[in-house]
Enzyme design. Structure first.
Site, PDB file in Angstrom:
ATOM      1  N   THR A   1       0.819  -1.213   0.000  1.00 52.89           N
ATOM      2  CA  THR A   1       0.000   0.000   0.000  1.00 52.89           C
ATOM      3  C   THR A   1       0.850   1.260   0.000  1.00 52.89           C
ATOM      4  O   THR A   1       0.606   2.202  -0.759  1.00 52.89           O
ATOM      5  CB  THR A   1      -0.920   0.023   1.241  1.00 52.89           C
ATOM      6  OG1 THR A   1      -1.542  -1.247   1.387  1.00 52.89           O
ATOM      7  CG2 THR A   1      -1.988   1.089   1.100  1.00 52.89           C
TER       8      THR A   1
ATOM      9  N   ASP B   1       0.888   8.327   3.535  1.00 47.01           N
ATOM     10  CA  ASP B   1      -0.429   8.568   4.138  1.00 47.01           C
ATOM     11  C   ASP B   1      -0.662  10.072   4.135  1.00 47.01           C
ATOM     12  O   ASP B   1       0.056  10.823   4.793  1.00 47.01           O
ATOM     13  CB  ASP B   1      -0.458   8.024   5.570  1.00 47.01           C
ATOM     14  CG  ASP B   1      -1.872   7.965   6.160  1.00 47.01           C
ATOM     15  OD1 ASP B   1      -2.720   8.776   5.732  1.00 47.01           O
ATOM     16  OD2 ASP B   1      -2.108   7.133   7.050  1.00 47.01           O
TER      17      ASP B   1
ATOM     18  N   ARG C   1      -3.415  11.686   5.114  1.00 49.25           N
ATOM     19  CA  ARG C   1      -4.515  12.106   5.980  1.00 49.25           C
ATOM     20  C   ARG C   1      -4.059  13.048   7.095  1.00 49.25           C
ATOM     21  O   ARG C   1      -2.938  12.966   7.581  1.00 49.25           O
ATOM     22  CB  ARG C   1      -5.190  10.886   6.605  1.00 49.25           C
ATOM     23  CG  ARG C   1      -5.953  10.035   5.618  1.00 49.25           C
ATOM     24  CD  ARG C   1      -6.496   8.777   6.282  1.00 49.25           C
ATOM     25  NE  ARG C   1      -5.415   7.885   6.743  1.00 49.25           N
ATOM     26  CZ  ARG C   1      -5.627   6.729   7.355  1.00 49.25           C
ATOM     27  NH1 ARG C   1      -6.861   6.332   7.603  1.00 49.25           N
ATOM     28  NH2 ARG C   1      -4.595   5.979   7.732  1.00 49.25           N
TER      29      ARG C   1
END
Length: 373
Positions: free
Chosen positions: A282, A294, A296
């Site tokens: 990922t 990531d 976020r």
């Protein structure tokens, strides 16, 4: 910032945008919406040579060394086809010279880096085509700008646009929405100040009867898992398990955050899935597309919790970063509750990556036997 946000919409629509930084004047198009026609139109507006600008993470995927530059500029051959340009922005290429590039790779100008930043903020691939205006080009662009054909933003304006949701969410509307696992539930919708993102606070039970600390879950949207029950992740199970857990505890809040695909958006998440099918994990797939591992942030979650009067929580999560994000925002995380889905042959590698590379607490989950295929 308002002009830059309008420019993001133009990039999403496949329209060119002008960006200046005092030293560089560029006309840019997002690679995601690039066509032969739009590339020809860009050439007609500016006489320079088109170049592909990509982030440092993407450059490394192409075995190019970006040095300390956040973005690099790759010269394109005159016969560069849009299909090859798209491949350079999305596929795993062992030798970029086989596609559409001259061998020169240089740090991108600040205005060019700002263009990739705006594409990223608009949940587009962080890759753009740019042409640097020289000589009489600037006069022509001034004319196109004055008649409304193109928008003009400065690099400073572009770089102030956040790439992840957090802009002062405002409570817009709410309604009672009984759920199968929590009958007494109300949905509160929050919209960010720039209008680009909407989040939902799912308020379960009566505020006066909530336990202390208040059980909460911060859940990033996952269309494939939450709605369709995708087996590639455990998101749908985590969502429904959290609703049941909060209701059984006497109530609390589930924050449903518009941060699909770890913040890269649904289109890029699906691109990342293809890269995962080719062997990447990922994190590698997200970085290969030019993003961070990531993307976020949880500032919006903090603001929403304050709106509903929550300052001390029992957090349902396996992710240590969420604890840190709330505490940095002034929310007290009194304790943590693990929240697991189930293992299956399609999600075991994804969950292993969470544990081994992102530090998620999943020992209890992996102690269970993997079901037979």
């Amino acid at each position: 910032m308002q002009q830059a946000e309008r420019a993001i919409f133009d990039l999403r629509r496949g329209q060119p945008v002008r960006i200046t930084d005092g030293e560089c004047d560029v006309l840019t198009l997002a690679v995601e919406s690039l066509t032969e026609e739009s590339l020809a139109r860009l050439r007609g507006m500016c006489n320079g040579a088109p170049a592909l600008v990509i982030t440092a993470n993407r450059a490394r995927t192409l075995d190019l060394d970006p040095g300390d530059a956040p973005a690099v500029r790759l010269a394109l051959r005159e016969d560069a086809a849009t299909a090859d340009i798209h491949a350079l922005a999305t596929a795993v290429c062992s030798d970029p010279a086989d596609h559409s590039l001259h061998p020169t790779t240089v740090p991108a100008a600040r205005a060019e880096y700002a263009a990739t930043h705006m594409a990223r903020a608009g949940k587009l691939l962080p890759a753009v085509i740019t042409i640097r205006a020289r000589g009489t080009d600037a006069t022509g662009l001034d004319r196109l700008e004055s008649d409304g054909t193109i928008l003009h933003v400065t690099a400073d304006e572009a770089l102030t646009v956040p790439t992840t949701p957090w802009l002062d969410p405002v409570h817009v509307s709410d309604a009672r929405v009984p759920l199968a696992d929590a009958d007494n539930t109300r949905f509160l919708l929050f919209r960010e100040a720039n209008g680009l993102h909407e989040h939902v606070a799912v308020v379960i039970g009566e505020r006066g009867q909530w336990p202390d600390p208040v059980p909460i879950r911060m859940h990033s949207a996952c269309l494939t898992g939450d709605l369709f029950g995708s087996l590639r992740c455990d998101c749908g199970e985590q969502l429904r398990n959290s609703v049941r857990t909060i209701d059984a505890a006497g109530g609390g809040v589930l924050l449903y955050l518009a941060q699909e695909g770890r913040g890269i958006g649904l289109a890029n998440k699906l691109r990342a899935y293809n890269l995962q099918d080719a062997g990447m994990d990922t994190l590698e797939a997200n970085c290969s597309l030019g993003f961070g591992a990531d993307e976020r942030h949880y500032d919006a979650a903090v603001a929403m919790l304050r709106h509903v009067g929550v300052e001390r929580v029992s957090l349902l999560t396996n992710n240590p970063l969420k604890i840190g994000a709330l505490e940095e925002g002034g929310i007290t995380v009194a304790d943590r509750q693990p929240l697991h889905g189930s293992l299956n042959p399609h999600n075991v590698r994804y969950l292993n990556t969470k544990a081994e590379r992102s530090g998620h607490w999943l020992d209890e989950l992996f102690a269970r036997a993997l079901p037979d295929e």
